[in-house]
Design a protein around this motif. Structure first.
Motif, PDB file in Angstrom:
ATOM      1  N   ARG A 272       0.875  -1.059  -0.002  1.00  0.00           N
ATOM      2  CA  ARG A 272      -0.078   0.007   0.168  1.00  0.00           C
ATOM      3  C   ARG A 272       0.931   1.165   0.104  1.00  0.00           C
ATOM      4  NH1 ARG A 272      -5.362   0.837   1.163  1.00  0.00           N
ATOM      5  NH2 ARG A 272      -5.653  -1.251   2.171  1.00  0.00           N
ATOM      6  N   GLU A 273       2.103   1.109   0.821  1.00  0.00           N
ATOM      7  CA  GLU A 273       2.989   2.291   0.680  1.00  0.00           C
ATOM      8  C   GLU A 273       3.551   2.764  -0.532  1.00  0.00           C
ATOM      9  OE1 GLU A 273       3.329   4.810   3.065  1.00  0.00           O
ATOM     10  OE2 GLU A 273       1.526   3.627   4.003  1.00  0.00           O
ATOM     11  N   THR A 274       3.884   1.458  -1.384  1.00  0.00           N
ATOM     12  CA  THR A 274       4.462   1.418  -2.655  1.00  0.00           C
ATOM     13  C   THR A 274       3.036   2.319  -3.762  1.00  0.00           C
ATOM     14  OG1 THR A 274       5.697  -0.177  -2.212  1.00  0.00           O
ATOM     15  CG2 THR A 274       5.385   0.264  -4.685  1.00  0.00           C
ATOM     16  N   VAL A 275       1.995   1.793  -3.604  1.00  0.00           N
ATOM     17  CA  VAL A 275       1.056   2.197  -4.135  1.00  0.00           C
ATOM     18  C   VAL A 275       0.789   3.691  -4.268  1.00  0.00           C
ATOM     19  CG1 VAL A 275      -1.273   2.044  -4.869  1.00  0.00           C
ATOM     20  CG2 VAL A 275      -0.180  -0.109  -4.547  1.00  0.00           C
ATOM     21  N   ARG A 276       0.896   3.842  -2.973  1.00  0.00           N
ATOM     22  CA  ARG A 276       0.472   5.540  -2.301  1.00  0.00           C
ATOM     23  C   ARG A 276       1.599   6.267  -2.938  1.00  0.00           C
ATOM     24  NH1 ARG A 276      -1.769   5.885   3.421  1.00  0.00           N
ATOM     25  NH2 ARG A 276      -3.326   4.728   2.517  1.00  0.00           N
ATOM     26  N   ARG A 277       3.037   6.041  -2.766  1.00  0.00           N
ATOM     27  CA  ARG A 277       3.838   6.821  -3.344  1.00  0.00           C
ATOM     28  C   ARG A 277       3.837   6.994  -4.948  1.00  0.00           C
ATOM     29  NH1 ARG A 277       7.010   3.928   0.515  1.00  0.00           N
ATOM     30  NH2 ARG A 277       7.748   2.484  -1.271  1.00  0.00           N
ATOM     31  N   PHE A 278       3.292   5.751  -5.657  1.00  0.00           N
ATOM     32  CA  PHE A 278       2.959   5.943  -6.853  1.00  0.00           C
ATOM     33  C   PHE A 278       1.901   7.034  -7.604  1.00  0.00           C
ATOM     34  CE2 PHE A 278       1.011   4.504 -10.885  1.00  0.00           C
ATOM     35  CZ  PHE A 278       1.951   4.348 -11.860  1.00  0.00           C
ATOM     36  N   MET A 279       0.700   6.765  -6.791  1.00  0.00           N
ATOM     37  CA  MET A 279      -0.364   7.717  -6.911  1.00  0.00           C
ATOM     38  C   MET A 279       0.130   9.153  -6.752  1.00  0.00           C
ATOM     39  SD  MET A 279      -2.516   5.761  -7.859  1.00  0.00           S
ATOM     40  CE  MET A 279      -2.727   4.144  -7.937  1.00  0.00           C
ATOM     41  N   GLU A 280       0.897   9.417  -5.889  1.00  0.00           N
ATOM     42  CA  GLU A 280       1.347  10.878  -5.361  1.00  0.00           C
ATOM     43  C   GLU A 280       2.273  11.297  -6.463  1.00  0.00           C
ATOM     44  OE1 GLU A 280       0.054  12.830  -3.248  1.00  0.00           O
ATOM     45  OE2 GLU A 280      -1.113  11.394  -2.244  1.00  0.00           O
ATOM     46  N   ARG A 281       3.274  10.399  -7.195  1.00  0.00           N
ATOM     47  CA  ARG A 281       4.255  10.829  -8.024  1.00  0.00           C
ATOM     48  C   ARG A 281       3.709  10.916  -9.382  1.00  0.00           C
ATOM     49  NH1 ARG A 281       7.221   7.068  -6.932  1.00  0.00           N
ATOM     50  NH2 ARG A 281       6.965   5.735  -8.765  1.00  0.00           N
ATOM     51  N   GLU A 282       2.830   9.986  -9.691  1.00  0.00           N
ATOM     52  CA  GLU A 282       2.459   9.687 -11.192  1.00  0.00           C
ATOM     53  C   GLU A 282       1.053   9.936 -11.597  1.00  0.00           C
ATOM     54  OE1 GLU A 282       4.653   8.866 -13.129  1.00  0.00           O
ATOM     55  OE2 GLU A 282       6.509   7.982 -11.863  1.00  0.00           O
ATOM     56  N   VAL A 283       0.424  10.416 -10.499  1.00  0.00           N
ATOM     57  CA  VAL A 283      -1.154  10.478 -10.952  1.00  0.00           C
ATOM     58  C   VAL A 283      -1.646  11.793 -10.333  1.00  0.00           C
ATOM     59  CG1 VAL A 283      -3.396   9.450 -10.449  1.00  0.00           C
ATOM     60  CG2 VAL A 283      -1.599   7.966 -10.921  1.00  0.00           C
ATOM     61  N   VAL A 284      -1.393  12.133  -9.295  1.00  0.00           N
ATOM     62  CA  VAL A 284      -2.034  13.254  -8.439  1.00  0.00           C
ATOM     63  C   VAL A 284      -1.559  14.542  -9.332  1.00  0.00           C
ATOM     64  CG1 VAL A 284      -2.286  14.820  -6.481  1.00  0.00           C
ATOM     65  CG2 VAL A 284      -2.331  12.354  -6.166  1.00  0.00           C
ATOM     66  N   PRO A 285      -0.303  14.824  -9.577  1.00  0.00           N
ATOM     67  CA  PRO A 285       0.034  16.033 -10.087  1.00  0.00           C
ATOM     68  C   PRO A 285      -0.511  16.295 -11.654  1.00  0.00           C
ATOM     69  CG  PRO A 285       2.063  14.891  -9.379  1.00  0.00           C
ATOM     70  CD  PRO A 285       0.843  13.939  -9.421  1.00  0.00           C
ATOM     71  N   PHE A 286      -1.014  15.228 -12.294  1.00  0.00           N
ATOM     72  CA  PHE A 286      -1.458  15.418 -13.613  1.00  0.00           C
ATOM     73  C   PHE A 286      -2.764  15.139 -13.826  1.00  0.00           C
ATOM     74  CE2 PHE A 286       2.749  13.156 -13.275  1.00  0.00           C
ATOM     75  CZ  PHE A 286       3.660  14.180 -13.795  1.00  0.00           C
ATOM     76  N   HIS A 287      -3.622  14.527 -12.805  1.00  0.00           N
ATOM     77  CA  HIS A 287      -5.021  14.393 -13.118  1.00  0.00           C
ATOM     78  C   HIS A 287      -5.903  15.393 -13.295  1.00  0.00           C
ATOM     79  CE1 HIS A 287      -9.006  12.201 -12.383  1.00  0.00           C
ATOM     80  NE2 HIS A 287      -8.231  11.093 -12.503  1.00  0.00           N
ATOM     81  N   ALA A 288      -5.585  16.683 -12.961  1.00  0.00           N
ATOM     82  CA  ALA A 288      -6.522  17.932 -13.450  1.00  0.00           C
ATOM     83  C   ALA A 288      -6.231  17.913 -15.047  1.00  0.00           C
ATOM     84  CB  ALA A 288      -6.024  19.089 -12.969  1.00  0.00           C
ATOM     85  N   GLN A 289      -5.043  17.709 -15.658  1.00  0.00           N
ATOM     86  CA  GLN A 289      -5.085  17.755 -16.994  1.00  0.00           C
ATOM     87  C   GLN A 289      -5.469  16.755 -17.720  1.00  0.00           C
ATOM     88  OE1 GLN A 289      -3.466  20.595 -18.647  1.00  0.00           O
ATOM     89  NE2 GLN A 289      -4.563  19.404 -20.396  1.00  0.00           N
ATOM     90  N   TRP A 290      -5.425  15.601 -17.210  1.00  0.00           N
ATOM     91  CA  TRP A 290      -6.172  14.355 -17.766  1.00  0.00           C
ATOM     92  C   TRP A 290      -7.761  14.695 -17.868  1.00  0.00           C
ATOM     93  CZ3 TRP A 290      -3.124  10.294 -14.324  1.00  0.00           C
ATOM     94  CH2 TRP A 290      -2.002  10.309 -14.803  1.00  0.00           C
ATOM     95  N   GLU A 291      -8.157  15.245 -16.878  1.00  0.00           N
ATOM     96  CA  GLU A 291      -9.595  15.358 -16.884  1.00  0.00           C
ATOM     97  C   GLU A 291     -10.010  16.621 -18.024  1.00  0.00           C
ATOM     98  OE1 GLU A 291     -11.066  15.099 -12.287  1.00  0.00           O
ATOM     99  OE2 GLU A 291     -10.280  16.975 -12.782  1.00  0.00           O
TER     100      GLU A 291
END
Length: 391
Positions: free
Chosen positions: A15-34
């Motif tokens: 879960r910690e690995t997944v959480r770091r992935f989300m914070e690094r690879e998903v959260v910063p870009f999700h608004a643009q993907w929307e």
């Protein structure tokens, strides 16, 4: 909160690995993907490299051979950050599961390693303009032509529709046979005659590509049948409990998350000389939601446990889906209200969560269908036996 006893230390580390992935690879870009209406294929490749896709696929097919809880962790961490764009659930929990359960050895070896790596993206092609929850009413036809089949028809509301490389496609191979005329195919989207329609403009989940798909004399070999000809409806019925469990996991997670956001927001926001959290109405609203969220989480975790034991039946899955979906929609509505006018602004995650939530009462079987399943079981049990949850 009641401690969740399902997860081991290994799951928690993952879960910690997944959480770091989300914070690094998903959260910063999700608004643009929307704004784009789609996530890039590069995200799928990164997720595959990080071991986030199809965790339960056996090692012989390129996977890690882990238990279902690892997939649950990935789904929960996506929804905890409000990332509704990446269609990992459809890919992992449905398409890969169908291939593992019903595919030939050749089909498994061809598709699963690519899906684990994110090189091939999976989609589920069932819903049509005239057939949603009533899957027996589909009109897409697969007609025998020598050793092949020609597929003609249309699908709609298909998640991963713009990106998918392989589709588990529901067709009619015998229009006169009702449910017994339904056959599933594995369709490679690079096949001539397949066409993607527009990326649909939805109320919520703006970053997830959801499409119309068209099939115009798409020629596939008989070896593309997934399972057995005429057994597609029965195959789909066996996977409904798992699909609805995944929806319950989503709803339980989002409910907890939005309560947390709202507690944080109201503790800081000032009104009439005090924080919004100081008002008894705020405290009582959030207390009620928190109590319901704990109950929903206990129910959902019990259903996960039953599923992993092979004991989750369609009626219990329908109950979990209905209860958690209704609470999900209630929670985002009441939490948005406690944010006031700012809750209506797209920049606030509660606004996006509100828009994303509405589909939960439709996807995976509507709330009305869930009620029918539960009621059928309730009254059939008075006649000496639990109902079959066929739809």
């Amino acid at each position: 909160m009641i401690e969740r006893s399902l997860f081991s230390e290994e799951h928690n580390m993952f879960r910690e690995t997944v959480r770091r992935f989300m914070e690094r690879e998903v959260v910063p870009f999700h608004a643009q993907w929307e704004k784009d209406g789609i996530v890039p294929r590069e995200l799928w490749l990164k997720a595959g490299e990080a071991g986030l896709l199809c965790c339960t696929v056996p090692e012989e097919y390129g996977g890690l051979g882990l238990d279902y809880l690892f997939d649950v962790v990935v789904f929960e961490e996506l929804w905890r950050v409000g990332a509704s764009g990446p269609g990992f659930l459809i890919h992992t929990d449905l398409v890969a599961t169908y291939i593992l359960s019903f595919g030939t050895e050749e089909q498994k070896r061809h598709w699963l390693p690519k899906m684990v790596k994110g090189e091939a993206i999976g989609s589920l092609g069932m819903t049509e303009p005239h057939a949603g929850s009533d899957l027996k009413a589909i009109r897409t036809r697969a007609t025998r032509d020598g050793d092949d089949f020609l597929i003609n028809g249309q699908k709609v509301f298909i998640s991963n529709g713009q990106l998918c490389d392989v589709i588990v496609l529901a067709t009619k191979t015998d229009s006169a046979a009702g449910a017994k005329g339904v056959t599933l195919f594995l369709v490679d989207t690079h096949t001539e005659g397949f066409r993607r329609g527009k990326n649909l403009d939805k109320l919520g989940m703006h970053a997830q590509d959801t499409s119309e798909l068209f099939f115009d004399n798409v020629r596939v070999p008989a070896s593309a049948i997934l399972g057995e000809e005429g057994r597609g409806f029965q195959q789909m019925m066996t996977k409904l409990a798992q699909e609805r469990l995944a929806q319950a996991v989503r709803s339980a997670t989002v409910t907890e998350t939005v309560i947390g956001w709202t507690a944080d927001y109201t503790a800081e926001r000032k009104a009439f000389g005090q924080t919004v959290a100081d008002f008894q109405n705020t405290q009582f609203k959030l207390a009620e939601l928190q109590a319901e969220a704990v109950s929903a989480r206990v129910l959902t975790d019990k259903c996960i446990e039953l599923f992993m034991q092979g004991k989750l039946d369609p009626v219990d899955a329908a109950i979990a889906k209905m209860i958690t979906a209704n609470l999900h929609c209630k929670a985002v509505d009441e939490c948005l209200q406690l944010h006031g006018g700012w809750g209506y602004m797209w920049e606030y995650p509660i606004c996006r969560a509100y828009a994303d939530a509405r589909i939960i009462k439709i996807a995976g079987g509507s709330i009305e269908v869930m009620k029918m399943i539960i009621a059928r079981d309730l009254f059939s049990s008075r006649k000496g036996g639990r109902a079959q949850a066929a739809e």
